[in-house]
Design an enzyme around this catalytic site. Structure first.
Site, PDB file in Angstrom:
ATOM      1  N   GLU A 140      -1.572  -9.078   4.430  1.00 59.11           N
ATOM      2  CA  GLU A 140      -1.504  -9.506   5.827  1.00 59.11           C
ATOM      3  C   GLU A 140      -2.863  -9.781   6.448  1.00 59.11           C
ATOM      4  O   GLU A 140      -2.953 -10.447   7.482  1.00 59.11           O
ATOM      5  CB  GLU A 140      -0.744  -8.460   6.674  1.00 59.11           C
ATOM      6  CG  GLU A 140      -1.441  -7.124   6.826  1.00 59.11           C
ATOM      7  CD  GLU A 140      -1.133  -6.120   5.725  1.00 59.11           C
ATOM      8  OE1 GLU A 140      -1.177  -4.914   6.007  1.00 59.11           O
ATOM      9  OE2 GLU A 140      -0.865  -6.556   4.585  1.00 59.11           O
ATOM     10  N   CYS A 190       0.831  -1.197   0.000  1.00 55.88           N
ATOM     11  CA  CYS A 190       0.000   0.000   0.000  1.00 55.88           C
ATOM     12  C   CYS A 190       0.875   1.260   0.000  1.00 55.88           C
ATOM     13  O   CYS A 190       1.485   1.587  -0.998  1.00 55.88           O
ATOM     14  CB  CYS A 190      -0.977  -0.045   1.176  1.00 55.88           C
ATOM     15  SG  CYS A 190      -2.396   1.052   0.993  1.00 55.88           S
ATOM     16  N   HIS A 207      -3.629  -5.481   0.732  1.00 55.28           N
ATOM     17  CA  HIS A 207      -3.040  -5.884   2.006  1.00 55.28           C
ATOM     18  C   HIS A 207      -2.986  -7.412   2.118  1.00 55.28           C
ATOM     19  O   HIS A 207      -4.004  -8.044   2.431  1.00 55.28           O
ATOM     20  CB  HIS A 207      -3.852  -5.314   3.172  1.00 55.28           C
ATOM     21  CG  HIS A 207      -3.677  -3.842   3.349  1.00 55.28           C
ATOM     22  ND1 HIS A 207      -2.669  -3.302   4.110  1.00 55.28           N
ATOM     23  CD2 HIS A 207      -4.362  -2.792   2.832  1.00 55.28           C
ATOM     24  CE1 HIS A 207      -2.743  -1.983   4.075  1.00 55.28           C
ATOM     25  NE2 HIS A 207      -3.768  -1.646   3.305  1.00 55.28           N
TER      26      HIS A 207
END
Length: 266
Positions: A181, A84, A179
Site C-alpha cells: 500500500e 505483514c 507493504h
C-alpha cells in the site's frame, strides 16, 4: 449495491492507505476492526463481498493478547490477502509457524518472487543476472513466518526472510510480508489492483464523485421528514458529514459546534 472489498484493521499506521489504493482501482471497500465476529463476515456476503484484506499491526501474531482473524474469513469462500501481521496471523491460524526474527527488516528491501503465482506473476522491477524477477518493496517486521501452513507454497523471499510471501491458490489465499500500500513498494498498486480485480473479480464500478450522490440519496431516504442534530467540531470527518447531510436535507439539519479542546489556536 457495489461489489466490495472488506479491510480488517489490526492497528497498522497505514491501513487507510490500503483503502485508498483499493478505491484508486475503482473498487469500493470498507475498513472494519479486526475483531468483528463471524456473523459480521458472513453478513458481508449479502452486501457484495468479493475479497478480504488483513492489515498490518505492531503486535505479534503468536502473543496471547493479539487479535485473531475471525475464523469465517477463511471459510466464506472469497480470496484473502494478508499484509505483514495479516500474513503472520493467516499462517498461525491455518497451521503454520511464526517466530521472533533475530534479523528485523524496516525499510527498503528487494524481494525475489517464486512460483509464478497469480498475484505476482509478471510483476517485477528488475532481473538478477540469474534471471530471477525482483521487486523493490518496503518491509516493516520483527517477526517472520518460519513454517508454511498446509496447502501453501512460498511466493517470495529475501536473503533474511525465507518466506516473504506465501499462497494457497486453490483457496485464493495470498500473503506478503512487505507493504504494497505504500509508494515505496514500486509495484504495490499493480499488486493490489491484480488482487481486487483479477483474483477477487471486482467490477471497477465505483468512484468518489459518484459516491457523493449515492450518499446524499441514502441520507435523504433514511431521514425522511425527521430533523437531524450534528456535533460539528470543524475537523474533516464532521465537516464532510455536515456538507453531505445538508446537501441531502437542507434546513432539517441543525449543527451544534463542539469545542473538544484540540482545536487550532484562535
Amino acid at each position: 449495491m457495489h461489489q466490495r472489498i472488506l479491510i480488517l484493521d489490526y492497528g497498522s499506521q497505514v491501513t487507510q492507505l490500503i483503502a485508498r489504493r483499493v478505491r484508486d482501482t475503482g473498487v469500493y471497500c470498507e475498513i472494519h476492526p479486526g475483531d468483528v465476529d463471524d456473523a459480521f463476515i458472513r453478513d458481508q456476503l449479502a452486501q457484495g463481498l468479493k475479497g478480504i484484506i488483513l492489515s498490518g499491526s505492531h503486535a505479534s501474531a503468536y502473543a496471547d493478547e493479539s487479535l485473531k482473524v475471525p475464523g469465517a474469513v477463511f471459510q466464506v469462500g472469497v480470496p484473502v490477502l494478508g499484509i505483514c501481521y495479516g500474513m503472520q496471523s493467516m499462517a498461525m491460524q491455518l497451521g503454520g509457524k511464526v517466530e521472533f526474527s533475530d534479523h528485523r527488516e524496516f525499510g527498503y528491501a528487494e524481494v525475489r518472487a517464486h512460483g509464478h503465482t497469480r498475484l505476482l506473476n509478471g510483476l517485477q522491477d528488475f532481473e538478477t543476472p540469474e534471471g530471477h524477477g525482483m521487486l523493490k518493496v518496503w518491509m516493516s517486521h520483527g517477526d517472520r513466518v518460519t513454517a508454511l501452513p498446509p496447502g501453501f507454497i512460498r511466493m517470495a523471499s529475501t536473503p533474511s526472510c525465507e518466506i516473504a510471501g506465501m499462497a494457497d491458490e486453490a483457496r485464493g489465499f495470498y500473503a506478503v510480508q512487505f507493504h504494497p500500500e505504500v509508494t515505496h513498494t514500486v509495484q504495490g498498486q499493480a499488486l493490489l489492483q491484480r488482487f481486487v480485480t483479477e483474483i477477487c473479480g471486482c467490477a471497477r464500478d465505483w468512484n468518489m464523485p459518484d459516491y457523493v450522490s449515492e450518499a446524499v440519496a441514502r441520507i435523504r431516504e433514511q431521514v425522511g421528514s425527521d430533523e437531524v442534530i450534528l456535533g460539528l467540531s470543524g475537523g474533516v470527518d464532521s465537516s464532510v458529514a455536515a456538507a453531505l447531510i445538508h446537501q441531502a436535507i437542507g434546513d432539517q439539519l441543525t449543527c451544534v459546534f463542539v469545542d473538544h479542546g484540540l482545536l487550532r489556536l484562535n
